[in-house]
Design an enzyme around this catalytic site. Structure first.
Site, PDB file in Angstrom:
ATOM      1  N   GLY A  77       0.840  -1.190   0.000  1.00  0.00           N
ATOM      2  CA  GLY A  77       0.000   0.000   0.000  1.00  0.00           C
ATOM      3  C   GLY A  77       0.876   1.241   0.000  1.00  0.00           C
ATOM      4  O   GLY A  77       2.102   1.163  -0.162  1.00  0.00           O
ATOM      5  N   ASP A  78       0.256   2.384   0.219  1.00  0.00           N
ATOM      6  CA  ASP A  78       1.007   3.638   0.236  1.00  0.00           C
ATOM      7  C   ASP A  78       2.016   3.687   1.386  1.00  0.00           C
ATOM      8  O   ASP A  78       3.046   4.345   1.288  1.00  0.00           O
ATOM      9  CB  ASP A  78       0.032   4.811   0.348  1.00  0.00           C
ATOM     10  CG  ASP A  78      -0.916   4.868  -0.839  1.00  0.00           C
ATOM     11  OD1 ASP A  78      -0.419   4.931  -1.980  1.00  0.00           O
ATOM     12  OD2 ASP A  78      -2.151   4.832  -0.633  1.00  0.00           O
ATOM     13  N   GLU A  83       7.724   4.667   3.568  1.00  0.00           N
ATOM     14  CA  GLU A  83       8.986   4.229   4.186  1.00  0.00           C
ATOM     15  C   GLU A  83      10.152   4.354   3.207  1.00  0.00           C
ATOM     16  O   GLU A  83      11.246   4.780   3.582  1.00  0.00           O
ATOM     17  CB  GLU A  83       8.884   2.758   4.608  1.00  0.00           C
ATOM     18  CG  GLU A  83       8.115   2.521   5.873  1.00  0.00           C
ATOM     19  CD  GLU A  83       8.380   1.122   6.418  1.00  0.00           C
ATOM     20  OE1 GLU A  83       9.296   0.432   5.903  1.00  0.00           O
ATOM     21  OE2 GLU A  83       7.670   0.724   7.341  1.00  0.00           O
ATOM     22  N   GLY A 108      -1.792  -3.202  -1.353  1.00  0.00           N
ATOM     23  CA  GLY A 108      -2.281  -2.895  -0.015  1.00  0.00           C
ATOM     24  C   GLY A 108      -3.768  -2.657   0.026  1.00  0.00           C
ATOM     25  O   GLY A 108      -4.493  -2.926  -0.931  1.00  0.00           O
ATOM     26  N   GLY A 110      -4.746   0.539   1.143  1.00  0.00           N
ATOM     27  CA  GLY A 110      -4.764   1.929   0.707  1.00  0.00           C
ATOM     28  C   GLY A 110      -3.816   2.066  -0.468  1.00  0.00           C
ATOM     29  O   GLY A 110      -2.600   2.035  -0.295  1.00  0.00           O
ATOM     30  N   ARG A 182     -18.562   1.704  10.893  1.00  0.00           N
ATOM     31  CA  ARG A 182     -19.201   0.657  10.112  1.00  0.00           C
ATOM     32  C   ARG A 182     -20.684   0.893   9.870  1.00  0.00           C
ATOM     33  O   ARG A 182     -21.246   0.362   8.909  1.00  0.00           O
ATOM     34  CB  ARG A 182     -19.010  -0.701  10.794  1.00  0.00           C
ATOM     35  CG  ARG A 182     -17.680  -1.311  10.457  1.00  0.00           C
ATOM     36  CD  ARG A 182     -17.613  -2.761  10.870  1.00  0.00           C
ATOM     37  NE  ARG A 182     -16.301  -3.304  10.576  1.00  0.00           N
ATOM     38  CZ  ARG A 182     -15.941  -3.750   9.396  1.00  0.00           C
ATOM     39  NH1 ARG A 182     -16.793  -3.725   8.402  1.00  0.00           N
ATOM     40  NH2 ARG A 182     -14.731  -4.212   9.205  1.00  0.00           N
ATOM     41  N   GLU A 324      -0.382   7.018   7.176  1.00  0.00           N
ATOM     42  CA  GLU A 324       0.222   6.532   8.416  1.00  0.00           C
ATOM     43  C   GLU A 324      -0.104   7.502   9.547  1.00  0.00           C
ATOM     44  O   GLU A 324      -0.091   8.721   9.350  1.00  0.00           O
ATOM     45  CB  GLU A 324       1.740   6.408   8.260  1.00  0.00           C
ATOM     46  CG  GLU A 324       2.171   5.521   7.087  1.00  0.00           C
ATOM     47  CD  GLU A 324       1.905   4.040   7.315  1.00  0.00           C
ATOM     48  OE1 GLU A 324       2.476   3.473   8.257  1.00  0.00           O
ATOM     49  OE2 GLU A 324       1.104   3.460   6.563  1.00  0.00           O
TER      50      GLU A 324
HETATM   51  P1  ADP Z   1      -1.772  -1.335   3.615  1.00  0.00           P
HETATM   52  O1  ADP Z   1      -2.289  -0.461   2.539  1.00  0.00           O
HETATM   53  O2  ADP Z   1      -2.365  -2.706   3.557  1.00  0.00           O
HETATM   54  O3  ADP Z   1      -1.910  -0.686   4.944  1.00  0.00           O
HETATM   55  P2  ADP Z   1       0.994  -0.574   3.638  1.00  0.00           P
HETATM   56  O4  ADP Z   1       1.976  -0.656   2.556  1.00  0.00           O
HETATM   57  O5  ADP Z   1       0.438   0.783   3.901  1.00  0.00           O
HETATM   58  O6  ADP Z   1      -0.220  -1.558   3.320  1.00  0.00           O
HETATM   59  O7  ADP Z   1       1.657  -1.171   4.919  1.00  0.00           O
HETATM   60  C1  ADP Z   1       1.163  -0.955   6.203  1.00  0.00           C
HETATM   61  C2  ADP Z   1       2.285  -1.036   7.224  1.00  0.00           C
HETATM   62  O8  ADP Z   1       2.839  -2.326   7.282  1.00  0.00           O
HETATM   63  C3  ADP Z   1       3.438  -0.114   6.916  1.00  0.00           C
HETATM   64  O9  ADP Z   1       3.474   0.886   7.909  1.00  0.00           O
HETATM   65  C4  ADP Z   1       4.678  -1.001   7.013  1.00  0.00           C
HETATM   66  O10 ADP Z   1       5.662  -0.399   7.822  1.00  0.00           O
HETATM   67  C5  ADP Z   1       4.188  -2.233   7.717  1.00  0.00           C
HETATM   68  N1  ADP Z   1       4.893  -3.472   7.358  1.00  0.00           N
HETATM   69  C6  ADP Z   1       5.793  -3.708   6.384  1.00  0.00           C
HETATM   70  N2  ADP Z   1       6.166  -5.001   6.365  1.00  0.00           N
HETATM   71  C7  ADP Z   1       5.489  -5.616   7.351  1.00  0.00           C
HETATM   72  C8  ADP Z   1       5.450  -6.966   7.839  1.00  0.00           C
HETATM   73  N3  ADP Z   1       6.162  -7.948   7.290  1.00  0.00           N
HETATM   74  N4  ADP Z   1       4.624  -7.216   8.877  1.00  0.00           N
HETATM   75  C9  ADP Z   1       3.866  -6.259   9.427  1.00  0.00           C
HETATM   76  N5  ADP Z   1       3.873  -4.970   9.019  1.00  0.00           N
HETATM   77  C10 ADP Z   1       4.670  -4.644   7.992  1.00  0.00           C
HETATM   78 MG    MG Z   2      -1.392   1.771   4.479  1.00  0.00          MG
END
Ligand code: ADP
Ligand code: MG
Length: 345
Positions: A77-78, A83, A108, A110, A182, A324
């Site tokens: 995701g974003d 990061e 992701g 988002g 919800r 975030e």
């Molecule tokens: P989503 O859109 O599903 O939230 P993101 O790319 O925004 O996906 O990731 C969400 C968070 O997951 C990020 O803040 C990242 O730091 C964290 N993250 C990355 N790798 C892992 C992992 N292996 N396990 C848990 N969290 C992780």
């Molecule tokens: Mg996210």
């Protein structure tokens, strides 16, 4: 003057940073089933780095020898791209590092940047696997361009580089804590009870020439009053404040239809208290088509700016940077035009 567009070399070697936990946890399967066959056709070889924890991708790109990769691809995701961008900006050679073409593949929950790029490319509005296919196709074509970043600094001394948006109030609460919304069904949007009291200051003047490091030339320290030529929105109760620099806030939320990757602009939206739940719902439904401004709602204000400062009266509500969560405190930001730039200029 840097060229607007570059093209990836062939053969091309991509480092793929993949978060296996992102979205519904299918990112690795989708990568192998959808992405890899397409990239193989396009002569793009991949090395996959599967993140094991938050901050893992940040550390990886901060310390990586980038010369071995033609592009850094984020499949998540974003949040994971956030990061990566901030990891690159922590490098002593950030200026060189930011020339490395970056690519987002939606894995992701988002996927706002992926949805925005799909929109800029002129493709039909799609989600899920179709969005992934479109974004992979864009990577296969190998054309890349520049992107603005916004430098955000907080009263407690943090500094972030953000590619998507900064939010406070309603939308950020939904983003981080959508469970309690919800009752509104899948849209999960409600006025809730939140009304945030704050002073908002915006600046519409021309940007100054950036220095060798990216200093925030439009900003003065948060402890000082903003420059006299800024526009000050008087202290008000706000339902939400959102500074977005891409078109989409989510796959189905076309918040800033006029936004482009490098328009040098922060598209600032704020909603004043007093708006009814029905109107708020209408606005969000219209936002799925990008027609919310046509409703001429007096509570919704939109102003394109180059810098802003938000001074919450009390530390209430959630703030977000690129989706975030952040603790609530005074924040200011300014755009750095084309900070993610063409590497072949
Ligand atoms: P989503 O859109 O599903 O939230 P993101 O790319 O925004 O996906 O990731 C969400 C968070 O997951 C990020 O803040 C990242 O730091 C964290 N993250 C990355 N790798 C892992 C992992 N292996 N396990 C848990 N969290 C992780
Ligand atoms: Mg996210």
């Amino acid at each position: 003057c840097p060229k607007l567009y570059g093209v990836l070399p062939r053969p091309c070697h991509a480092l793929v940073l993949l978060n296996p936990q992102s979205g519904s946890g299918r990112a690795l399967d989708d990568f192998q089933a959808v992405v890899q066959p397409m990239l193989a056709e396009a002569d793009i070889a991949t090395t996959v780095f599967v993140t094991e924890r938050p901050h893992h991708a940040h550390e990886k790109v901060r310390d990586e020898d980038l010369s071995q990769w033609d592009t850094l691809v984020v499949m998540s995701g974003d949040g994971l791209l956030f990061e990566v961008v901030n990891g690159l900006m922590e490098r002593p050679d950030w200026k060189e590092a930011m020339k490395k073409p970056l690519c987002i593949l939606p894995g992701g929950s988002g996927n706002a940047l992926a949805a925005s790029i799909n929109y800029y490319a002129g493709y039909d509005h799609v989600a899920k696997k179709k969005l992934l296919t479109n974004c992979t196709f864009i990577l296969c074509k190998g054309l890349y361009t520049q992107m603005d970043l916004v430098s955000l600094s907080t009263a407690s001394g943090k500094r972030f580089f953000s590619f998507l948006g900064f939010g406070w109030g309603f939308i950020s609460d939904v983003d981080i804590d959508s469970e309690k919304y919800r009752w509104l069904g899948s849209a999960r949007f409600t006025l809730g009870t939140l009304q945030c009291l704050a002073k908002l200051r915006v600046y519409q003047g021309p940007p100054r020439q950036p220095g060798p490091l990216p200093p925030d030339s439009l900003l003065v320290p948060l402890g000082q009053p903003v420059p006299a030529h800024w526009t000050v929105v008087p202290e008000e109760e706000f339902v939400l404040v959102y500074a977005i620099y891409q078109s989409h806030l989510g796959t189905n939320l076309l918040m800033a239809p006029a936004a482009r990757l490098h328009d040098g602009c922060i598209h600032l939206f704020y909603m004043k208290a007093g708006i009814s739940r029905v109107t708020l719902l209408k606005l969000f439904l219209a936002m799925s088509r990008g027609t919310h401004l046509d409703l001429n709602c007096p509570h919704l204000c939109y102003v394109p700016v180059r810098a802003f400062r938000l001074e919450p009266r009390v530390a209430a509500g959630i703030m977000t940077v690129d989706g975030e969560a952040l603790a609530c405190e005074p924040v200011q930001g300014q755009v750095h035009a084309r900070l993610c730039r063409d590497g072949r200029s």
